[in-house]
Structure formats: C-alpha cells, structure tokens
Design a protein around this motif. Structure first.
Motif, PDB file in Angstrom:
ATOM      1  N   GLY A 134       0.840  -1.205   0.057  1.00 29.76           N
ATOM      2  CA  GLY A 134      -0.101   0.149   0.221  1.00 29.76           C
ATOM      3  C   GLY A 134       0.769   1.255  -0.063  1.00 29.76           C
ATOM      4  N   ALA A 135       0.440   2.276   1.090  1.00 31.58           N
ATOM      5  CA  ALA A 135       1.144   3.261   0.769  1.00 31.58           C
ATOM      6  C   ALA A 135       2.760   3.343   0.875  1.00 31.58           C
ATOM      7  CB  ALA A 135       0.648   4.339   2.105  1.00 31.58           C
ATOM      8  N   ARG A 136       3.248   2.400   1.707  1.00 34.39           N
ATOM      9  CA  ARG A 136       4.670   2.344   2.115  1.00 34.39           C
ATOM     10  C   ARG A 136       5.582   1.839   0.717  1.00 34.39           C
ATOM     11  NH1 ARG A 136       6.948  -2.823   3.419  1.00 34.39           N
ATOM     12  NH2 ARG A 136       5.524  -4.528   3.346  1.00 34.39           N
ATOM     13  N   GLY A 137       4.819   1.377  -0.042  1.00 33.42           N
ATOM     14  CA  GLY A 137       5.273   0.720  -1.497  1.00 33.42           C
ATOM     15  C   GLY A 137       6.126  -0.309  -1.391  1.00 33.42           C
ATOM     16  N   VAL A 179      -0.868   2.680 -10.047  1.00 38.99           N
ATOM     17  CA  VAL A 179      -2.173   1.949  -9.594  1.00 38.99           C
ATOM     18  C   VAL A 179      -2.513   2.780  -8.199  1.00 38.99           C
ATOM     19  CG1 VAL A 179      -2.410  -0.121  -8.321  1.00 38.99           C
ATOM     20  CG2 VAL A 179      -0.965  -0.193  -9.924  1.00 38.99           C
ATOM     21  N   GLU A 180      -1.955   3.169  -7.549  1.00 40.88           N
ATOM     22  CA  GLU A 180      -2.392   4.327  -6.726  1.00 40.88           C
ATOM     23  C   GLU A 180      -3.440   5.350  -7.093  1.00 40.88           C
ATOM     24  OE1 GLU A 180      -1.443   6.604  -2.403  1.00 40.88           O
ATOM     25  OE2 GLU A 180       0.131   6.002  -3.733  1.00 40.88           O
ATOM     26  N   ARG A 181      -3.006   5.998  -8.209  1.00 41.91           N
ATOM     27  CA  ARG A 181      -3.643   7.123  -8.931  1.00 41.91           C
ATOM     28  C   ARG A 181      -5.066   6.241  -9.332  1.00 41.91           C
ATOM     29  NH1 ARG A 181       1.046   8.870 -10.651  1.00 41.91           N
ATOM     30  NH2 ARG A 181       0.972   7.778 -12.586  1.00 41.91           N
ATOM     31  N   LEU A 182      -5.037   5.054  -9.915  1.00 40.06           N
ATOM     32  CA  LEU A 182      -6.026   4.447 -10.404  1.00 40.06           C
ATOM     33  C   LEU A 182      -7.071   4.015  -9.251  1.00 40.06           C
ATOM     34  CD1 LEU A 182      -7.624   2.665 -12.527  1.00 40.06           C
ATOM     35  CD2 LEU A 182      -6.242   0.824 -11.939  1.00 40.06           C
ATOM     36  N   ALA A 183      -6.555   3.575  -8.166  1.00 37.39           N
ATOM     37  CA  ALA A 183      -7.404   3.263  -7.067  1.00 37.39           C
ATOM     38  C   ALA A 183      -7.972   4.202  -6.503  1.00 37.39           C
ATOM     39  CB  ALA A 183      -6.495   2.561  -6.018  1.00 37.39           C
ATOM     40  N   ARG A 184      -7.374   5.426  -6.136  1.00 38.74           N
ATOM     41  CA  ARG A 184      -8.152   6.791  -5.799  1.00 38.74           C
ATOM     42  C   ARG A 184      -9.083   7.153  -6.776  1.00 38.74           C
ATOM     43  NH1 ARG A 184      -5.837   8.512  -0.997  1.00 38.74           N
ATOM     44  NH2 ARG A 184      -3.682   7.783  -0.582  1.00 38.74           N
ATOM     45  N   SER A 185      -9.128   7.070  -7.989  1.00 45.54           N
ATOM     46  CA  SER A 185      -9.907   7.547  -8.799  1.00 45.54           C
ATOM     47  C   SER A 185     -11.543   6.962  -8.795  1.00 45.54           C
ATOM     48  CB  SER A 185      -9.359   7.442 -10.503  1.00 45.54           C
ATOM     49  OG  SER A 185      -9.727   6.131 -10.924  1.00 45.54           O
ATOM     50  N   GLY A 186     -11.437   5.708  -8.391  1.00 41.68           N
ATOM     51  CA  GLY A 186     -12.742   5.061  -8.331  1.00 41.68           C
ATOM     52  C   GLY A 186     -13.048   4.639  -9.947  1.00 41.68           C
ATOM     53  N   ALA A 187     -12.309   4.536 -10.624  1.00 39.89           N
ATOM     54  CA  ALA A 187     -12.607   4.238 -12.438  1.00 39.89           C
ATOM     55  C   ALA A 187     -13.058   2.970 -12.469  1.00 39.89           C
ATOM     56  CB  ALA A 187     -11.648   4.738 -13.115  1.00 39.89           C
ATOM     57  N   HIS A 188     -13.758   2.680 -13.210  1.00 37.62           N
ATOM     58  CA  HIS A 188     -14.305   1.406 -13.750  1.00 37.62           C
ATOM     59  C   HIS A 188     -14.765   0.368 -12.729  1.00 37.62           C
ATOM     60  CE1 HIS A 188     -12.011   2.789 -17.346  1.00 37.62           C
ATOM     61  NE2 HIS A 188     -10.947   2.619 -16.453  1.00 37.62           N
ATOM     62  N   HIS A 189     -15.090   0.912 -11.361  1.00 43.03           N
ATOM     63  CA  HIS A 189     -15.679   0.231 -10.423  1.00 43.03           C
ATOM     64  C   HIS A 189     -14.858  -0.695  -9.585  1.00 43.03           C
ATOM     65  CE1 HIS A 189     -19.673   1.650 -11.295  1.00 43.03           C
ATOM     66  NE2 HIS A 189     -19.656   1.266 -12.281  1.00 43.03           N
ATOM     67  N   PHE A 190     -13.545  -0.363  -9.906  1.00 40.67           N
ATOM     68  CA  PHE A 190     -12.404  -1.061  -9.471  1.00 40.67           C
ATOM     69  C   PHE A 190     -12.289  -1.104  -7.833  1.00 40.67           C
ATOM     70  CE2 PHE A 190      -9.594  -1.131 -13.496  1.00 40.67           C
ATOM     71  CZ  PHE A 190     -10.454  -1.968 -14.116  1.00 40.67           C
ATOM     72  N   TYR A 191     -12.321   0.198  -7.568  1.00 39.65           N
ATOM     73  CA  TYR A 191     -12.224   0.461  -6.116  1.00 39.65           C
ATOM     74  C   TYR A 191     -13.229   1.300  -5.439  1.00 39.65           C
ATOM     75  CZ  TYR A 191      -7.339  -1.302  -6.532  1.00 39.65           C
ATOM     76  OH  TYR A 191      -6.343  -2.329  -6.609  1.00 39.65           O
ATOM     77  N   ASP A 192     -14.221   1.145  -4.630  1.00 42.23           N
ATOM     78  CA  ASP A 192     -15.105   1.951  -3.852  1.00 42.23           C
ATOM     79  C   ASP A 192     -14.207   2.965  -2.963  1.00 42.23           C
ATOM     80  OD1 ASP A 192     -17.004   1.084  -5.378  1.00 42.23           O
ATOM     81  OD2 ASP A 192     -18.009  -0.164  -3.842  1.00 42.23           O
ATOM     82  N   LEU A 194     -10.087   3.334  -0.757  1.00 44.80           N
ATOM     83  CA  LEU A 194      -8.854   2.994  -1.071  1.00 44.80           C
ATOM     84  C   LEU A 194      -8.527   1.872   0.381  1.00 44.80           C
ATOM     85  CD1 LEU A 194      -6.461   3.376  -2.710  1.00 44.80           C
ATOM     86  CD2 LEU A 194      -5.650   4.960  -1.086  1.00 44.80           C
ATOM     87  N   PRO A 195      -8.172   0.557   0.120  1.00 48.92           N
ATOM     88  CA  PRO A 195      -7.882  -0.080   1.090  1.00 48.92           C
ATOM     89  C   PRO A 195      -6.552   0.129   1.559  1.00 48.92           C
ATOM     90  CG  PRO A 195      -7.906  -1.330  -0.922  1.00 48.92           C
ATOM     91  CD  PRO A 195      -8.150  -0.087  -1.541  1.00 48.92           C
ATOM     92  N   ASP A 196      -6.189  -0.798   2.766  1.00 52.52           N
ATOM     93  CA  ASP A 196      -4.647  -0.328   3.250  1.00 52.52           C
ATOM     94  C   ASP A 196      -3.660  -1.102   2.095  1.00 52.52           C
ATOM     95  OD1 ASP A 196      -5.600   0.651   5.613  1.00 52.52           O
ATOM     96  OD2 ASP A 196      -5.542  -1.144   6.595  1.00 52.52           O
ATOM     97  N   GLU A 197      -4.072  -2.105   1.494  1.00 53.02           N
ATOM     98  CA  GLU A 197      -3.224  -2.803   0.540  1.00 53.02           C
ATOM     99  C   GLU A 197      -3.890  -2.636  -0.706  1.00 53.02           C
ATOM    100  OE1 GLU A 197      -0.603  -5.581   3.493  1.00 53.02           O
ATOM    101  OE2 GLU A 197      -2.702  -6.321   2.506  1.00 53.02           O
ATOM    102  N   TRP A 198      -3.432  -1.992  -1.848  1.00 51.53           N
ATOM    103  CA  TRP A 198      -4.199  -1.819  -3.103  1.00 51.53           C
ATOM    104  C   TRP A 198      -3.339  -2.319  -4.221  1.00 51.53           C
ATOM    105  CZ3 TRP A 198      -0.553   1.371  -4.667  1.00 51.53           C
ATOM    106  CH2 TRP A 198       0.055   2.300  -3.805  1.00 51.53           C
ATOM    107  N   ALA A 199      -2.386  -2.840  -3.975  1.00 53.56           N
ATOM    108  CA  ALA A 199      -1.422  -3.482  -5.248  1.00 53.56           C
ATOM    109  C   ALA A 199      -0.766  -4.557  -4.845  1.00 53.56           C
ATOM    110  CB  ALA A 199      -0.509  -2.238  -5.722  1.00 53.56           C
TER     111      ALA A 199
END
Length: 446
Positions: A134-137, A179-192, A194-199
């Motif tokens: 997640g955020a720590r990369g 990937v983080e930008r994608l997750a934060r965007s909410g595009a395509h119904h991928f993420y409602d 942002l979870p702790d681990e998103w990649a």
C-alpha cells in the motif's frame, strides 16, 4: 428448467457490449431478464423485460441493495452477472435472498487478488511469490522476496489494466504510483474506497499463459475450454490472440485437476469459473488469478463453437436445479474448429470503426467495435483502451494449429474499417477529422 417467462435479475453496471452472446443465451432459454445497469443505451433494448438504470458510479453496497430489491419485486429466484466488478454484490444479494448455492465469501476472495494469493498459499495451490503493498510502496524486502523483474498490478483491477512488468526499483515505484492513482480515482468500479493494500508485487512467470473457462455443477468443475494467449514483448500485458482449442489433452487434464482443487477449497456448488495460469521457468503452471464468472468478449461463444458446450446454459439450468446437467457438461467435443480472437489496439482519434469488408470473409466470425468515432484511444503505457475485438474461425488442423489461425486473423484484420487519426488532427469544414493526414490502419499494434 423453469417455465418460459421465469424472471431472473441480471446485474451489469457496465460491460454489456461484449456480453451479447451471454444475454442472447438467457433469451433463448425463455427467461424474463430484469437488467440493472449504468449503460444508458440499454434503456430501449427489447431483450430485457425491464431495465433499471443505475446512477453513475454506483458502489458495490448500493448495487447489492438494488439487486436485493429487484429479486423481491420481480419474484426472481436468483441474480447473475458476467462482469468481474459485479460478482461481490451479486453474491451477497443472492445469499440474502436465500439462494443455497451462493458463495459470497468465495466471490469476495475472487475479487481481490491479495486475498486470492493468501487463499492459494493456504491451500497449497501453485501461485507466484508475492507481496501485497500500500502506501509504503515496494521497499527492499518486497523486491528481494519476489525478485526482479517482477509484476506490479492492482488488487482489484480487470482486463490487465495497469499490470506492468518492471525491472528496477525505480520502475516499481512509478508503477505503484500509477496503481494508486487508479485506485483513488474510483474508475471502472475497481475500488469504492482505498484499502490499506491496493497493489500486488509478484514474481514474474516467463512461460506460456492460458485462460481456462468452465462451469461448476454439484461441486464438480467441468472444463469449457483452455485458450492460449499471445502477449507483446513489452512491459505491458496487452492481451492478444486468444486461440482455441489448446490442442493438448494432457494439458487440459492437468489444468482441470488443478481447478477442481480450487473449486473444492472454495466450497463452490454451482458457479461459472475462470482461471488464468502461467508456466514458470521449470514449465509448471501456476495460478495467476481466478474468478467466479467466465470470460467476456468472444471467449464464451468460441468455446461453444469449438467444444460444443454452452457454459451459460449449463450454469443457468444447474442454478434452477435441473437434473442431468453434469452428464451434458461431460459431453464435450475435443475440437470442431479453430478460433482466434484478435485484440485491436490503436493510438489516436477514432475516425471509423466497423466491420468493413471483413464480413465477406468465410473466416470472419464477429467484430465488437469498442470505441466510437471521435473517441480518443491510447494503448499502454498512456492508456489501456481497445478499439475492438475481432474473432475468426478456421478448420482445426492440429499439425498447423495455432499459427494457421493467427495468420487468418491478421488477414481478416486488414479488411476491417478501422481508421484512427493521429492526435492533433484537425477537423475539416464539415467538422469531420481531416483524414488526409496519415491514419492508423492495418494490423494491430503488438
């Protein structure tokens, strides 16, 4: 089978355009389809008994509530979906409705690749080495564990969007940022949210990739087909050339046994099922991902043509509790013909996108145009857009397969009316793009 006119709820927030064959099978079974979708063009589609248009960006929880309400109001015994991003909401709604074969926990595992990896590892099933981040990369421990090169992907993506092969820590960091930008965007119904681990950062498997589709009936997995894929020689996993049949019964048996172990561990009773696998450096298949649905596009129809097994029909009949379905699923042809799906990638502004002269070819099966005239399309790394999906047929000749059908696909591709102007092309006096400038056509970019 239920009586003609029996209602079912179909939840497809999007993705209807490449599921025409799936929907037509429901119609052929005389079901009254009550559709929940965000796609405005479905409003007047006569195939549906009712169409309930959902607000744009409907969340999983909101979709679950709408499905639950529709099940009650229409008297439908169950809901179904063919769209990856909707399997969780459908599973939860079915469970609330008392559908005995619904397995919402399995749907939730299938929808999150980090949970998939944990499930596979816990059940001793072959999977790539991985770390969920997640955020720590991707710190040094992560990269040391999986090794370089490695693959970075979203935990809740679909269609290979933002899946990248990286070779250095710097490339890994840049891919994770995307990937983080994608997750934060909410595009395509991928993420409602942002979870702790998103990649995922996972081991790169360099061998053959295949996708397997089938149906679970009474807890047993029945193979539909195993498609081989061709992937480009680049960091981006832009899929191409889905070819059927696989042609090696031994491989089909090996994959079927592996999938059955997964199905048993998940506790599935009645379900559609898809698994993607890759060979490692020792030639062993490992599970890349799986889902409680089957592939979209032409995959379902091609399995029906090649192996003479209808996965959607078998699933629906089993879901209604009809007897004798397992026997029908076992009556599978080894290969009545060969088929190939060609993915059409382009970069620029779409001028035209249609069948053109390709329809006159005896090898032509179907074309799904996925980009409208005037639309901008971008292939990786600037985007993950498809102009369309072309499907062709050829005689099944094992000595020549699959190269023979690949050649056929390239020939038919050149007959499509796909014209894409470069970015920055100017409109002429009529407001149309000036296609006197060089435009992209011919064979798809690899």
């Amino acid at each position: 089978m239920a009586t003609p006119g029996t209602p079912v709820v179909l939840a497809m927030r999007d993705g209807l355009r490449i599921r025409d064959d799936h929907v037509d099978t429901l119609r052929r079974l005389d079901l009254a389809i009550h559709l929940l979708t965000e796609e405005e063009q479905a409003r007047d589609d006569a195939r549906y008994t009712t169409v309930h248009l959902l607000p744009e960006a409907t969340t999983d929880r909101e979709l679950e509530e709408r499905i639950t309400e529709a099940l009650v109001s229409t008297g439908s015994p169950f809901a179904l979906t063919f769209q990856e991003t909707d399997i969780v909401a459908v599973g939860r709604a079915n469970s609330r409705h008392g559908v005995h074969w619904s397995r919402p926990d399995a749907d939730a595992v299938a929808r999150d690749k980090s949970r998939q990896r944990a499930y596979l590892t816990a059940n001793g099933l072959p999977a790539p080495r991985y770390r969920a981040v997640g955020a720590r990369g991707a710190d040094p421990e992560v990269l040391n564990h999986v090794g370089l090169p490695c693959v970075v992907k979203p935990t809740r993506g679909a269609s290979s969007s933002h899946v990248e092969l990286v070779r250095t820590p710097e490339e890994a960091g840049a891919a994770l940022d995307a990937v983080e930008r994608l997750a934060r965007s909410g595009a395509h119904h991928f993420y409602d949210v942002l979870p702790d681990e998103w990649a995922l950062v996972e081991e790169y498997l360099s061998g053959e990739e295949v996708t397997c589709d089938g149906v679970v009936i009474d807890g047993r997995f029945h193979l539909g087909g195993v498609h081989t894929k061709v992937l480009p020689d680049s960091p981006w996993f832009e899929e191409d050339l889905y070819t059927l049949p696989h042609g090696d019964p031994g491989v089909e048996d090996e994959i079927t046994a592996m999938v059955q172990a997964m199905v048993s561990a998940l506790g599935l009773e009645v379900s559609l099922f898809n698994v993607e696998l890759r060979r490692d450096s020792q030639g062993r298949f490992r599970v890349v991902e799986f889902s409680t649905r089957i592939s979209g596009g032409h995959v379902y129809r091609n399995i029906r043509d090649v192996h003479e097994i209808d996965l959607v029909e078998l699933f629906v009949r089993a879901a209604f509790g009809e007897g004798g379905i397992a026997e029908r699923a076992r009556d599978r042809h080894p290969g009545a013909c060969a088929t190939c799906i060609k993915f059409v990638y382009r970069d620029g502004i779409v001028v035209s996108n249609g069948v053109g002269r390709a329809e006159a070819s005896s090898a032509f099966a179907a074309y799904y145009p996925l980009a409208e005239p005037g639309q901008e399309v971008r292939s990786a790394p600037e985007g993950f857009d498809l102009c369309g999906l072309l499907s062709v047929r050829a005689p099944y000749e094992p000595r020549l397969h699959p190269a023979q059908v690949h050649r056929v696909a390239d020939e038919v591709l050149r007959e499509l009316d796909v014209v894409v102007a470069p970015f920055g092309a100017r409109a002429d006096g009529t407001g149309r793009l000036d296609t006197a400038q060089p435009a992209e056509g011919g064979a798809a970019r690899h």
